[in-house]
Scaffold this active site. Sequence first.
Site, short mmCIF file in Angstrom:
data_model
loop_
_atom_site.label_atom_id
_atom_site.label_comp_id
_atom_site.label_asym_id
_atom_site.label_seq_id
_atom_site.Cartn_x
_atom_site.Cartn_y
_atom_site.Cartn_z
N GLY B 275 -59.67 -37.20 20.04
CA GLY B 275 -59.16 -36.04 19.32
C GLY B 275 -57.67 -36.14 19.03
O GLY B 275 -57.12 -37.23 18.89
N SER B 276 -57.03 -34.97 19.01
CA SER B 276 -55.67 -34.86 18.46
C SER B 276 -54.64 -35.78 19.09
O SER B 276 -53.57 -35.97 18.51
CB SER B 276 -55.18 -33.43 18.62
OG SER B 276 -56.18 -32.55 18.20
N GLU B 277 -54.87 -36.29 20.28
CA GLU B 277 -53.88 -37.20 20.86
C GLU B 277 -53.59 -38.37 19.93
O GLU B 277 -52.52 -38.96 19.99
CB GLU B 277 -54.38 -37.71 22.21
CG GLU B 277 -54.16 -36.69 23.31
CD GLU B 277 -55.12 -36.87 24.46
OE1 GLU B 277 -55.80 -37.91 24.52
OE2 GLU B 277 -55.17 -35.97 25.31
N LYS B 279 -52.98 -38.15 16.93
CA LYS B 279 -51.92 -37.80 15.98
C LYS B 279 -50.59 -38.39 16.44
O LYS B 279 -49.71 -38.63 15.61
CB LYS B 279 -51.81 -36.28 15.85
CG LYS B 279 -52.93 -35.71 15.04
CD LYS B 279 -52.95 -34.20 15.11
CE LYS B 279 -54.29 -33.70 14.59
NZ LYS B 279 -54.63 -32.39 15.13
#
Lengths: 147, 569
Positions: B275-277, B279
Amino acid sequence: MIRVVAVFFIMMVMISVGTVYSLKETTQRLQARKQQLSANILKDRAAIKVLRAEMAYLSQPARLQKLSRRFLALSPARPDQLAKSVSMIASRDSGPEKFKPASAPVDAFPLLLPRERPVMPKRDITRPPVRKIGYYDGISGKPESGK
Amino acid sequence: MKSADLHIEGAKSGAMEMARTRLVVPVSLFILGFSLLIVRLISIGILDDMSDQVTRVPSGKVDIIRERVDILDRNGTVMATNLPAPSLAVRPNLITNPEETADRIVAVLPDLNRIRVLNKLRSSRRFLYIKRNLSPTQVWKINALGYPGLILERAEKRVYPQGRLASHVLGYVDMDGKPQAGVEKFFDDHLSNPERSNDPLYLSIDLRVQYIMREDLVRTMARFSARAAAGIVMNVNTGEVLAMVSLPDFDGNAPIHPGSPEMKNRNIVEPYEMGSEFKTFTVAMALDSGVVKLGDEFDATKPLKVGRQTIHDDHAKNRFLDVPEIYTFSSNIGASRIIRKVGVDIQKKYLARFGLFNKPVIELTGLSRPILPQHWGEIQSMTVSYGQGIAVTPLNMVTAIASVVNGGRLIPATLIRQNKTENTPSYGLSAAPPVYPRVISAQTSRKMRQLMRLAVDEGTGGFARVAGYRVGGKTGTAEKVVDGVYHPKRKITSFVGVFPMDKPQYIVFAMFDEPHGIKATFNMATGGWVAAPVVGDVIRRIGPILGVMPVLNVKTQYRNLIFIGNEKK
């Protein structure tokens, strides 16, 4: 004359035989002693190993925590309880809570000869540098200020 | 020596006298010799220490316990050791009263079946084992029974005094003493070498940190009824792993069931969509390649349609966002737009540099390769930019994030203590520091640190904040793929935190598999609600232990670029 020489040689033989015997005996005894000592060392080493394992078992963090909760009034350290030096605590005095060091750090006041004047180590007097952060500092990739 | 009753007169008398005097010499010699013997005999009997002569000791150069080398943590606490655990055997022909003997044995070893013991004692064979791995107390009691037919055979047992605490790092050995997993297996050459029995293996693990990590994970796992959890604490500058926890775990002292879920070290065995990690990598590569500047703004006014897919934001702002805002508020749309500008080739190049295309590096066996999109087009590159469609192991993730914050060098993770302690003098012969591959520039790394700090201070990772420790980090929440589609309820939530952010030292990672929201979190089970508090609590507790000095009132940079209320500060 011959008789004197013969007696002399017989004596020599007897003495050397005796010496050899006692040397051999001593060596054997030392050998046995050495063997026993090294065996004891190994035995002790094995015992130490067992004790170390027992110590590790008894000092399991979970167990220590439980015991500490039960018998000691300790709680996890808060960040504001830690300080590098006494002067840093002094600068915190203005807060809602007053901080008092539980004890003076040992290395800050070294034992000196009576004739000498006590001198504070220099590093403890300096205050931590105050960081100033500019409006657009760092955006252009400039090194951070205060370093 | 002259005897009075025997006299020979005449010519022979002279010769006789001579023989007599000559006899004196050997006789006196004999007397001397025997008196020496007598004196020695008396001295041995009276003066000498008895035990010296009586005890027969085995000539010893090899250690008594020698089958396997100890494993210690970085402070020297025993994590795995060998202990003597003799086996009880019997010579049935020396047993006179089997019934009574069996009763006594069962009294000492209650878990044995009396009838089986009795059968063994009555057996016609010459030698039979009754039980393996006796404890010291049991050995003492068996010896106290005093039966000559019972024999205690020397044997050793692998013991893990810390129980479950670091089971996945250590692995275990089977009944025959063969290592089956973990460090035990990887370093078997060293550990099973009898000549190195005095040369224990020092791991980089710190048991105190390991315990804190595990305790927090266990508590949170139960609170959110998650299926599994994983956690890592690593030194970002040396790659030393201080804690590696995977839950559920096992006890190496108990019987092992290979293949059961608790045997799986989730940190290295299972790739997850993070997921967002991701980014973090997207922004890092955008800034490092120079394609995007910090102040650049991207349109996040409405969901982004790419092909058949629509990309939504979880914390939608519905306006133009600059790079710090995209990162702090974790905007999927923004990350997708950034990567569209950066391009697929640069993305692949950087992800490969971060080590995300390869197996993680660590001294363990059974490492898993990341799962990459089969076709890497524009859509895939966009989903990868916010961590969907690519699955990596937590250790991959941690190593890569460490390289983002530590100044841009990819340092492989290690479980072995690096000899930089004051206990080992260098003798002025300091070896050249190893050269690690550069991933991003030190400048980009500095910017990324501030962005990660922002994400904690102002963004989704607020629960990881710890007074004084300048925590930075990124949340990650990903939906699991169930039967080929993303399941909205089954999530992998994680948080990766670094502290202190002005000079990073340690990275703390926590991940939960399928946590369920509870009332206290408004039924949310995202990384910010579940994993971030764990990381915050771990940092709060390990910071003082690891000697990280807290500094209060440190300002976060780039806050001026973030639009929190109505105007930029």
